[in-house]
Design a protein around this motif. Structure first.
Motif, short mmCIF file in Angstrom:
data_model
loop_
_atom_site.label_atom_id
_atom_site.label_comp_id
_atom_site.label_asym_id
_atom_site.label_seq_id
_atom_site.Cartn_x
_atom_site.Cartn_y
_atom_site.Cartn_z
N THR A 29 0.86 -1.17 0.00
CA THR A 29 0.00 0.00 0.00
C THR A 29 0.90 1.23 0.00
O THR A 29 2.12 1.10 0.05
CB THR A 29 -0.98 -0.01 1.19
OG1 THR A 29 -1.96 1.01 1.00
CG2 THR A 29 -0.26 0.22 2.51
N GLU A 40 -7.52 1.99 3.49
CA GLU A 40 -6.45 1.00 3.32
C GLU A 40 -6.08 0.33 4.63
O GLU A 40 -5.64 -0.83 4.66
CB GLU A 40 -5.21 1.60 2.64
CG GLU A 40 -4.31 2.47 3.51
CD GLU A 40 -4.65 3.94 3.38
OE1 GLU A 40 -3.78 4.77 3.72
OE2 GLU A 40 -5.78 4.26 2.94
N ASP A 67 -5.02 0.36 -2.67
CA ASP A 67 -5.09 1.82 -2.53
C ASP A 67 -3.94 2.56 -3.17
O ASP A 67 -3.71 3.73 -2.86
CB ASP A 67 -5.21 2.21 -1.06
CG ASP A 67 -5.95 3.52 -0.87
OD1 ASP A 67 -6.98 3.71 -1.54
OD2 ASP A 67 -5.51 4.37 -0.06
N VAL A 68 -3.23 1.94 -4.07
CA VAL A 68 -2.13 2.61 -4.77
C VAL A 68 -1.87 1.81 -6.04
O VAL A 68 -2.26 0.65 -6.16
CB VAL A 68 -0.87 2.67 -3.87
CG1 VAL A 68 -0.25 1.29 -3.67
CG2 VAL A 68 0.16 3.65 -4.41
N ASP A 85 -6.90 -0.75 -6.49
CA ASP A 85 -6.86 0.70 -6.33
C ASP A 85 -8.14 1.29 -6.92
O ASP A 85 -8.77 0.68 -7.80
CB ASP A 85 -5.63 1.28 -7.02
CG ASP A 85 -5.35 2.71 -6.57
OD1 ASP A 85 -5.92 3.15 -5.55
OD2 ASP A 85 -4.56 3.40 -7.24
N HIS A 115 -8.26 5.01 -7.45
CA HIS A 115 -7.97 6.41 -7.74
C HIS A 115 -7.87 6.71 -9.23
O HIS A 115 -7.85 7.88 -9.62
CB HIS A 115 -6.65 6.82 -7.05
CG HIS A 115 -6.73 6.79 -5.57
ND1 HIS A 115 -6.25 5.74 -4.81
CD2 HIS A 115 -7.25 7.68 -4.69
CE1 HIS A 115 -6.45 5.99 -3.53
NE2 HIS A 115 -7.06 7.16 -3.42
N SER A 162 -10.54 1.29 -1.45
CA SER A 162 -9.80 0.03 -1.33
C SER A 162 -10.46 -0.91 -0.33
O SER A 162 -10.46 -2.13 -0.51
CB SER A 162 -8.35 0.30 -0.93
OG SER A 162 -8.25 0.90 0.34
#
Length: 361
Positions: A28, A37, A72-73, A85, A87, A104
């Protein structure tokens, strides 16, 4: 401060032990962490594949590429490759039947939630996708717990701000500090806290704080999961049994009676009614012991509403005991709340008489 420092050291040592022992890595992002997350990592670690998984917090694509699972990334949503992810531009995935875009946490719960629930209920891994109780709990836990994480992380308000403003509705007090997201946010370092000069040491300190945050929000999730499996789901059978017999107490099915024991009933009643509200009063003993007094509770118009479908008669409200007996013409009355949403009687027969008379008012 000493207790916080000690906790941070303990979390840091735990993180070090994990990193030395597990071949499975969860990736993460580093930097400021969030509730989504933190929860996603906790949920994964409850599953056999991720038991003792080590955690890497980085934004380096080359390092993330080596991770078994990334949350989350990374700018990718690819469940086949364990990439979760939200985003990236164009991402709009939601939980089935719900409008909120996933974070996430929601993505991990969407793909792994049934396995988590099956593990808790004792259902076989093979049955996780077909067991109706697992499916029911999957939706309930998302709506009751995870969805708020998704909304917060995606900047979605619980109410339409424009509609509130148009109606002239303003908050009476600040409540942001009571959310789980705020609990996690407070575990981040303050902007002016000293930062170790050594980058590796600074990252370890930050990771230790994240481990605390993940454990903290994970504890709340585990409590919710435990409640819904051990208490909420068994209550459904109790409520359904009472719902199926409601015509025995009132031909139109407006009175629901729990015989011998009560159970959390609102969620299940609204579900069993299938959008056709009919039950107005719920009768239940105050406790399962012999000679227990009985309550008459009005059904709210919705789960979180203070407005009753049919309040107890205004003339009864705020009175007690013999004075209330005289007003109602029913013996054994104990009280009727001043707001009219609940009352009581010394016996089941008296409570039922109160409900039936209230129906006529």
């Amino acid at each position: 401060m000493l207790r916080v420092s000690k906790a941070l050291r303990m979390a840091e040592n735990a993180a070090k032990r994990i990193k030395m022992s597990s071949p499975v890595t969860i990736g993460t992002h580093n930097g400021h962490f969030h509730a989504d997350e933190a929860l996603a990592v906790h949920m994964l670690r409850q599953l056999p594949t991720y038991q003792g998984a080590k955690l890497v917090r980085t934004r380096d694509p080359a390092v993330l590429a080596t991770c078994h699972t990334v949350v989350d990334v990374g700018g990718e949503y690819d469940p086949a490759r364990n990439r979760f992810d939200h985003h990236q531009r164009g991402f709009a995935t939601t939980f089935p039947g719900r409008p909120t875009k996933l974070s996430s946490a929601g993505l991990v719960f969407l793909h792994f939630g049934r396995a988590l629930i099956a593990q808790k209920t004792g259902a076989s891994p093979e049955a996780a996708e077909t067991d109706p109780d697992v499916a029911l709990l999957h939706h309930k836990l998302y709506e009751s717990f995870v969805e708020a994480m998704d909304a917060h992380d995606n900047g979605i308000s619980a109410y339409d701000a424009a509609a509130l403003a148009a109606a002239g509705i303003e908050k009476r007090f600040a409540n942001g500090g009571f959310s789980l997201a705020s609990v996690v946010a407070r575990l981040n370092p303050n902007w002016n806290d000293p930062v170790p000069s050594d980058p590796d040491e600074a990252q370890r300190a930050e990771d230790a704080r994240f481990e605390l945050a993940s454990a903290r929000i994970g504890e709340e999730f585990d409590r919710d999961l435990d409640y819904y499996v051990r208490a909420w789901l068994p209550a459904r059978a109790v409520v359904k049994a009472a719902f199926d017999k409601r015509a025995e107490h009132d031909p139109e099915g407006r009175v629901l009676v729990f015989e011998g024991t009560s159970a959390p009933w609102k969620d299940h009643l609204y579900s069993l009614e299938e959008g056709k509200p009919g039950v107005l009063y719920v009768l239940y003993p105050e406790n399962p012991g012999p000679g227990a007094k009985w309550r008459v509770q009005c059904v709210p118009v919705s789960k979180d509403s203070f407005e009753s479908r049919k309040p107890l008669p205004e003339a009864w409200r705020g009175f007690r005991d013999q004075e209330l007996d005289g007003i109602t013409g029913i013996s054994g009355c104990v009280f009727v709340h001043a707001a009219g949403f609940i009352g009581g009687n010394a016996t089941f027969e008296g409570a039922k008489a109160m409900a039936l008379k209230a129906l006529e008012s």
